[in-house]
Design an enzyme around this catalytic site. Structure first.
Site, PDB file in Angstrom:
ATOM      1  N   LYS A 122      56.808  43.578  -3.104  1.00 44.22           N
ATOM      2  CA  LYS A 122      56.758  45.046  -3.024  1.00 44.22           C
ATOM      3  C   LYS A 122      55.796  45.423  -1.897  1.00 44.22           C
ATOM      4  O   LYS A 122      54.659  45.847  -2.130  1.00 44.22           O
ATOM      5  CB  LYS A 122      56.331  45.625  -4.377  1.00 44.22           C
ATOM      6  CG  LYS A 122      56.742  47.068  -4.568  1.00 44.22           C
ATOM      7  CD  LYS A 122      56.717  47.448  -6.034  1.00 44.22           C
ATOM      8  CE  LYS A 122      56.909  48.924  -6.278  1.00 44.22           C
ATOM      9  NZ  LYS A 122      58.123  49.511  -5.737  1.00 44.22           N
ATOM     10  N   GLU A 145      70.550  46.173  -4.371  1.00 43.08           N
ATOM     11  CA  GLU A 145      69.855  47.192  -5.170  1.00 43.08           C
ATOM     12  C   GLU A 145      69.981  48.519  -4.423  1.00 43.08           C
ATOM     13  O   GLU A 145      70.824  48.651  -3.540  1.00 43.08           O
ATOM     14  CB  GLU A 145      68.399  46.785  -5.402  1.00 43.08           C
ATOM     15  CG  GLU A 145      67.617  46.571  -4.116  1.00 43.08           C
ATOM     16  CD  GLU A 145      66.176  46.135  -4.353  1.00 43.08           C
ATOM     17  OE1 GLU A 145      65.620  46.408  -5.424  1.00 43.08           O
ATOM     18  OE2 GLU A 145      65.595  45.542  -3.421  1.00 43.08           O
ATOM     19  N   TYR A 148      52.189  47.480  -2.961  1.00 41.61           N
ATOM     20  CA  TYR A 148      51.941  48.683  -3.747  1.00 41.61           C
ATOM     21  C   TYR A 148      52.647  48.618  -5.089  1.00 41.61           C
ATOM     22  O   TYR A 148      53.508  47.753  -5.308  1.00 41.61           O
ATOM     23  CB  TYR A 148      52.371  49.939  -2.979  1.00 41.61           C
ATOM     24  CG  TYR A 148      53.875  50.167  -2.957  1.00 41.61           C
ATOM     25  CD1 TYR A 148      54.704  49.425  -2.119  1.00 41.61           C
ATOM     26  CD2 TYR A 148      54.475  51.103  -3.789  1.00 41.61           C
ATOM     27  CE1 TYR A 148      56.079  49.624  -2.113  1.00 41.61           C
ATOM     28  CE2 TYR A 148      55.849  51.313  -3.780  1.00 41.61           C
ATOM     29  CZ  TYR A 148      56.640  50.568  -2.948  1.00 41.61           C
ATOM     30  OH  TYR A 148      57.998  50.753  -2.942  1.00 41.61           O
ATOM     31  N   LEU A 166      64.007  43.661  -5.537  1.00 41.52           N
ATOM     32  CA  LEU A 166      62.739  43.766  -6.254  1.00 41.52           C
ATOM     33  C   LEU A 166      63.060  43.652  -7.738  1.00 41.52           C
ATOM     34  O   LEU A 166      63.969  44.333  -8.229  1.00 41.52           O
ATOM     35  CB  LEU A 166      62.070  45.119  -5.975  1.00 41.52           C
ATOM     36  CG  LEU A 166      60.727  45.244  -6.683  1.00 41.52           C
ATOM     37  CD1 LEU A 166      59.665  44.447  -5.931  1.00 41.52           C
ATOM     38  CD2 LEU A 166      60.301  46.694  -6.810  1.00 41.52           C
TER      39      LEU A 166
HETATM   40  N1  PDD Z   1      60.458  51.938  -6.250  1.00 42.33           N
HETATM   41  N2  PDD Z   1      63.971  48.313  -5.965  1.00 42.33           N
HETATM   42  C1  PDD Z   1      63.226  48.876  -4.996  1.00 42.33           C
HETATM   43  C2  PDD Z   1      63.560  48.578  -3.580  1.00 42.33           C
HETATM   44  C3  PDD Z   1      62.158  49.734  -5.327  1.00 42.33           C
HETATM   45  O1  PDD Z   1      61.418  50.299  -4.351  1.00 42.33           O
HETATM   46  C4  PDD Z   1      61.902  50.012  -6.692  1.00 42.33           C
HETATM   47  C5  PDD Z   1      60.766  50.910  -7.118  1.00 42.33           C
HETATM   48  C6  PDD Z   1      62.713  49.402  -7.664  1.00 42.33           C
HETATM   49  C7  PDD Z   1      62.500  49.631  -9.129  1.00 42.33           C
HETATM   50  O2  PDD Z   1      61.344  48.972  -9.567  1.00 42.33           O
HETATM   51  P1  PDD Z   1      60.583  49.469 -10.886  1.00 42.33           P
HETATM   52  O3  PDD Z   1      61.606  49.509 -11.955  1.00 42.33           O
HETATM   53  O4  PDD Z   1      59.567  48.426 -11.116  1.00 42.33           O
HETATM   54  O5  PDD Z   1      60.019  50.831 -10.588  1.00 42.33           O
HETATM   55  C8  PDD Z   1      63.725  48.549  -7.260  1.00 42.33           C
HETATM   56  C9  PDD Z   1      59.326  52.778  -6.508  1.00 42.33           C
HETATM   57  C10 PDD Z   1      59.539  53.679  -7.685  1.00 42.33           C
HETATM   58  C11 PDD Z   1      58.949  53.522  -5.245  1.00 42.33           C
HETATM   59  O6  PDD Z   1      59.041  52.904  -4.195  1.00 42.33           O
HETATM   60  O7  PDD Z   1      58.536  54.671  -5.324  1.00 42.33           O
END
Ligand code: PDD
Length: 280
Positions: free
Chosen positions: A144, A176, A33, A200
């Site tokens: 992801k 993270e 996703y 991620l």
């Molecule tokens: N989450 N790390 C994890 C585990 C994440 O699920 C996310 C994003 C990030 C940040 O990634 P980005 O900067 O590309 O949004 C880091 C999204 C927002 C979610 O699961 O809703």
């Protein structure tokens, strides 16, 4: 605006949409996703998100049901159907539709689902509290995937303690957060965990690194520990939907908040970048 849903070409009010029980996302979470804000009907950092979805899908050997340009066109069509206010666009790709069996099914193609929902951007001047927790996720956090149970458990624990996020670590090495990346500033340098299989590789993290380069803040991508986190000058939390949040308390102790100048400069850079890229 009403929230809108999409499934393999069919649109409808989100809460009225259904998916087949035999979609492998339903019983295996077998899919990937992405999520990103939209403003003025512009999808923020679209190319970066689509490219990451292609990487995630390829690592799980999920074939895209359409080419990249067609996927982008489908995402843009979705956003064009709603008003131009502030929204979040979420989309997922599952391996296909088939009776439950672990091996990849044959003769089916990936299902594309999208949701667009109104969103209120966070107030970045509100600082946040976090907890630390052992990272109990698997070793493919660079993908992801839809499988988010350990992240959901960690976020709920944080919420129950009145906190914004759970900062995860493996034996003291910070990875993270449950749905964000975490970074520290120390002596004017940014330190962020390397983009390996334990995190991620966030798009907002990439924007933060871009901000550091533009502002002349040296950045190190290297493992760092909870001990370093607790002694950091600043603790920064990034994600596409939260941009850049400042953590000022960890596990009930005051933390970070000692380099306001660099924090303000970074915050202003990433927020201005978003406004610029999504203006019409
Ligand atoms: N989450 N790390 C994890 C585990 C994440 O699920 C996310 C994003 C990030 C940040 O990634 P980005 O900067 O590309 O949004 C880091 C999204 C927002 C979610 O699961 O809703």
């Amino acid at each position: 605006m009403e929230a809108l849903g999409y499934y393999n070409g069919a649109y409808g009010p989100l809460d009225e949409m259904t998916v087949p029980m035999t979609d492998r996302a339903v019983y295996y979470g077998d899919g990937v996703y992405e999520a990103t804000p939209t403003r003025n009907k512009v999808i923020y950092a679209l190319d970066a998100h689509v490219n990451r979805m292609l990487r995630s899908a390829s690592l799980l050997r999920i074939d895209m049901p359409m080419d990249t340009e067609a996927l982008k066109a489908e995402l843009k069509r979705m956003v064009a159907l709603v008003d131009g206010g502030d929204n979040v666009l979420y989309w997922q790709l599952s391996r296909g539709t088939a009776r439950r069996a672990h091996p990849f099914p044959e003769g089916t193609k990936a299902n594309l689902m999208m949701m667009i929902t109104p969103y209120r951007f966070p107030d970045l001047t509100q600082y946040v509290k976090c907890i630390t927790l052992e990272d109990t996720r698997f070793l493919h956090c660079n993908i992801k995937t839809l499988n988010l149970i350990p992240s959901i458990m960690a976020m709920q624990t944080a919420k129950e303690q009145g906190c914004y996020e759970a900062i995860l670590h493996r034996g003291g090495r910070v990875t993270e957060c449950s749905k964000s990346n975490v970074h520290i500033l120390k002596d004017g340098r940014l330190i962020t965990a390397p983009a390996d299989n334990l995190i991620l590789s966030g798009i907002a993290r990439a924007h933060l690194l871009e901000a550091c380069a533009a502002l002349g803040i040296p950045a190190e991508e290297r493992p760092y520990t909870v001990k370093e986190l607790m002694r950091a000058d600043e603790i920064l939390i990034t994600s596409s939907t939260s941009f850049l949040r400042r953590a000022v308390s960890v596990d009930g102790q005051d933390a970070g908040a000692k380099d306001p100048e660099n924090f303000e400069a970074l915050k202003s850079y990433v927020w201005t970048r978003f406004l610029r890229e999504t203006s019409v």
